[in-house]
Scaffold this active site. Sequence first.
Site, PDB file in Angstrom:
ATOM      1  N   HIS A  43      37.719  54.976  74.285  1.00 59.56           N
ATOM      2  CA  HIS A  43      38.845  54.529  75.105  1.00 59.56           C
ATOM      3  C   HIS A  43      38.302  53.513  76.109  1.00 59.56           C
ATOM      4  O   HIS A  43      38.004  53.849  77.255  1.00 59.56           O
ATOM      5  CB  HIS A  43      39.485  55.719  75.839  1.00 59.56           C
ATOM      6  N   GLU A  74      41.388  54.004  71.494  1.00 60.09           N
ATOM      7  CA  GLU A  74      42.502  54.356  72.374  1.00 60.09           C
ATOM      8  C   GLU A  74      42.624  53.322  73.480  1.00 60.09           C
ATOM      9  O   GLU A  74      41.647  52.675  73.853  1.00 60.09           O
ATOM     10  CB  GLU A  74      42.257  55.718  73.027  1.00 60.09           C
ATOM     11  N   HIS A 210      42.821  66.310  74.837  1.00 62.13           N
ATOM     12  CA  HIS A 210      42.657  66.339  76.279  1.00 62.13           C
ATOM     13  C   HIS A 210      42.345  67.760  76.723  1.00 62.13           C
ATOM     14  O   HIS A 210      43.188  68.648  76.661  1.00 62.13           O
ATOM     15  CB  HIS A 210      43.863  65.812  77.050  1.00 62.13           C
ATOM     16  N   GLY A 232      36.047  64.856  73.982  1.00 63.00           N
ATOM     17  CA  GLY A 232      34.936  64.141  74.575  1.00 63.00           C
ATOM     18  C   GLY A 232      34.283  64.880  75.718  1.00 63.00           C
ATOM     19  O   GLY A 232      33.154  65.364  75.616  1.00 63.00           O
TER      20      GLY A 232
END
Length: 257
Positions: A43, A74, A210, A232
């Site tokens: 991201h 992302e 998330h 992550g």
Amino acid sequence: MTVLSVNVNKIAWLRNARGGDRPNVVDCARTVLDAGAGGITVHPRPDARHIRASDVYALKGLVDEYPGAEFNIEGNPKAPARAGGYPGFDRLIDDIRPHQCTLVPDDDAQLTSDHGWDLTDEGTVVQLQRLVARYQSWGARVSLFMDPVCVQIAAAKRLGADRIELYTGPYADQVARCGLDHPNAEASWTTYRDAARFAHERGLGVNAGHDLDLVNLARFVSMGHIAEVSIGHALVADALEMGLTRTVERYLEQLES
């Protein structure tokens, strides 16, 4: 089985904190893929606080070495080019041609992504519809970052998205606060299950991400219809204790349970 895509932003963040090239993002991503992960997620933000544009290009070359692995980029599709090396989201997708791009409604001031798209705004819908079609024409599967709200998910389908990624922060918060088996966590899980079913019934693939971790992951994906999870922060934190290879293996075990 649900695919594990590992977000390597935090590895880049640690590198940037000291300067230089340690830890090396590409080397760590290679370890992740060698351990069995199905893909790599990045991201890149315009302020380059973690993943830089140069990392994205280097990681594309790495992922191409692994048949079947996917590269997921992302970001906010509205983000333009910035001084300091960020070429703009459009340019990254055009140059890299990732397997998947996940469109996220964040801005520079956000610490992390914390909400899905509001598709009740007609201007947003028109803009996203055009962008979704553009990225699909460049060969990318397009996913929209969404809250578990069925009316919003229906709008994502209408504007042409291939998948949604359910923002799972609220579920993870309930588990962390109350425990996995608490009624509040169960109620949140049910909300996500119903949203995943709703999306699946309308032909949308369902991703999730998330704050998913080794405590809540297996329970979450037990609802079914979850094609991919992007993890992550928790995975990198766990790797400090267990090592990167073993940590990826542990997450894969949770997805298989």
